[in-house]
Design an enzyme around this catalytic site. Sequence first.
Site, PDB file in Angstrom:
ATOM      1  N   ARG A  38       0.829  -1.213   0.000  1.00 30.20           N
ATOM      2  CA  ARG A  38       0.000   0.000   0.000  1.00 30.20           C
ATOM      3  C   ARG A  38       0.858   1.255   0.000  1.00 30.20           C
ATOM      4  NH1 ARG A  38      -4.513  -1.902   4.442  1.00 30.20           N
ATOM      5  NH2 ARG A  38      -5.832  -2.996   2.957  1.00 30.20           N
ATOM      6  N   LYS A 199     -17.741 -18.695   0.646  1.00 32.48           N
ATOM      7  CA  LYS A 199     -19.182 -18.699   0.909  1.00 32.48           C
ATOM      8  C   LYS A 199     -19.992 -17.786   0.007  1.00 32.48           C
ATOM      9  CE  LYS A 199     -18.937 -19.810   5.767  1.00 32.48           C
ATOM     10  NZ  LYS A 199     -19.208 -19.334   7.111  1.00 32.48           N
ATOM     11  N   GLY A 356     -10.577  -9.303  -0.822  1.00 32.57           N
ATOM     12  CA  GLY A 356     -10.361 -10.459   0.051  1.00 32.57           C
ATOM     13  C   GLY A 356      -9.031 -11.142  -0.201  1.00 32.57           C
ATOM     14  N   GLY A 379     -12.252  -3.975   0.861  1.00 29.08           N
ATOM     15  CA  GLY A 379     -13.671  -3.638   1.005  1.00 29.08           C
ATOM     16  C   GLY A 379     -14.164  -2.648  -0.040  1.00 29.08           C
TER      17      GLY A 379
HETATM   18  P1  AMP Z   1     -13.142 -15.470   0.230  1.00 31.88           P
HETATM   19  O1  AMP Z   1     -12.439 -14.707   1.311  1.00 31.88           O
HETATM   20  O2  AMP Z   1     -14.617 -15.547   0.373  1.00 31.88           O
HETATM   21  O3  AMP Z   1     -12.701 -15.032  -1.163  1.00 31.88           O
HETATM   22  O4  AMP Z   1     -12.706 -16.983   0.396  1.00 31.88           O
HETATM   23  C1  AMP Z   1     -11.393 -17.390   0.277  1.00 31.88           C
HETATM   24  C2  AMP Z   1     -11.241 -18.707   0.955  1.00 31.88           C
HETATM   25  O5  AMP Z   1     -12.067 -19.664   0.351  1.00 31.88           O
HETATM   26  C3  AMP Z   1      -9.843 -19.229   0.892  1.00 31.88           C
HETATM   27  O6  AMP Z   1      -9.317 -19.271   2.184  1.00 31.88           O
HETATM   28  C4  AMP Z   1     -10.016 -20.646   0.327  1.00 31.88           C
HETATM   29  O7  AMP Z   1      -9.244 -21.599   1.015  1.00 31.88           O
HETATM   30  C5  AMP Z   1     -11.478 -20.921   0.555  1.00 31.88           C
HETATM   31  N1  AMP Z   1     -12.002 -21.913  -0.379  1.00 31.88           N
HETATM   32  C6  AMP Z   1     -12.028 -21.826  -1.717  1.00 31.88           C
HETATM   33  N2  AMP Z   1     -12.546 -22.953  -2.237  1.00 31.88           N
HETATM   34  C7  AMP Z   1     -12.872 -23.763  -1.215  1.00 31.88           C
HETATM   35  C8  AMP Z   1     -13.453 -25.073  -1.131  1.00 31.88           C
HETATM   36  N3  AMP Z   1     -13.804 -25.732  -2.220  1.00 31.88           N
HETATM   37  N4  AMP Z   1     -13.640 -25.582   0.108  1.00 31.88           N
HETATM   38  C9  AMP Z   1     -13.282 -24.886   1.204  1.00 31.88           C
HETATM   39  N5  AMP Z   1     -12.732 -23.660   1.182  1.00 31.88           N
HETATM   40  C10 AMP Z   1     -12.521 -23.115  -0.020  1.00 31.88           C
END
Ligand code: AMP
Length: 401
Positions: A38, A199, A356, A379
Amino acid sequence: MKDSFRTLDDVDVRSKRVLVRVDLNLPTENGRVTDATRLDRILPTIREIADKGGKVILLAHFGRPKVGPDEANSLKPIALVVTQHLGKPVAFASDCIGELAKAAIAKMRDGDVLLLENTRFHKGEEKNDPAFVDALAELGDIYVNDAFSAAHRAHASTEGLAHKLPGYAGRTMQAELEALGKALDNPVRPVMAVVGGAKISTKLELIGSLMKKVDILVIGGGMANTFLAAGGKAIGKSLCEKDLLDTARTILRDAAAGSCRIVLPVDATVAQEFKAHAASKVVDVDHVGQSDMILDIGPKTIDAVERLLTEVKTLVWNGPFGAFELQPFDKGTVEVARAAARLTKDGALLSVAGGGDTVAALNHASVGDAFTYISTAGGAFLEWLEGKTLPGVAALRAGST
Ligand code: AMP
């Protein structure tokens, strides 16, 4: 987003007191900065203003101080880090308003750089309190906002000041707005979005907004499991948000009725355990076993996504295709990221990514410099992707009309 904001090309900063809002909320561990990305991004703006003879007065927040000043959240140690990266001395004032700040500014010569103490040590910052905005505005002749990453917050130093002083986008803010504008506001079509990550619940708004703007939406990561389950597939022990199955069905129906094509994995790399080097195998999504956990997309899906990449002109990417922190479940993310990087290098694709874990995932794939633009804004990047108005950006635009 219209490009109607003023930039450093539109102002003579010589001998002016320039209040520059920057992002110095650097990650630290035991007081040491662990990642200066940054900081490095704001150096061009600081150098340009200083080289043109402006007095650079840096405004920034650091951490989340609860009740006024506290040493743990002081920007004082950061002044030294800025000095090292900038290659010239950066003075420090231990308050961002009032007599201390005024005295430090009075001592500045043209081209000097001064960092003011954490703006969040005053409650008025986050409240965007007019009295605090006035106290800041008194210190400068013009305002430059180079902190896109803080632009989703209507705080005194990110929004209020733009209404009090002539406001300009710094070079990082400008680059971010131009890149984002090219990716979603006026993109060269077809446009493809990749949304991955753990998620759906955290990305519902994102999916809803992207579906209206992009031609193809590829869903990967843990969140794809919920969509697969919603389509009647068995997904074994994979991460799944059962309470969102109906929502996922609605999204698929809306997409089918509209003009956005949703692409889901056709195969997956599965394991019995969520850990690095766990024994794994590739299965079609119709053959996921009861004790299988989907941890990455499979080779057929990788091929399909890579083929789609050659058919589109613009890519927007948020979220990994799998549990990329654990080998070998980083393969989908790494291979698709490298394909996107190659096409970008060949001039066939405009690629923008961020939010993220995406920056970490793309750095892991060694393509951190190979996309058209990778946003470190977190964010703010996600809110922009969700189609929201960012107050800090809106105030800059309003001030420039
Ligand atoms: P996000 O912060 O929502 O972009 O999520 C990122 C996280 O999703 C990372 O830590 C990944 O390890 C996790 N992730 C991605 N694919 C999977 C999966 N198939 N099962 C469990 N965790 C996952």
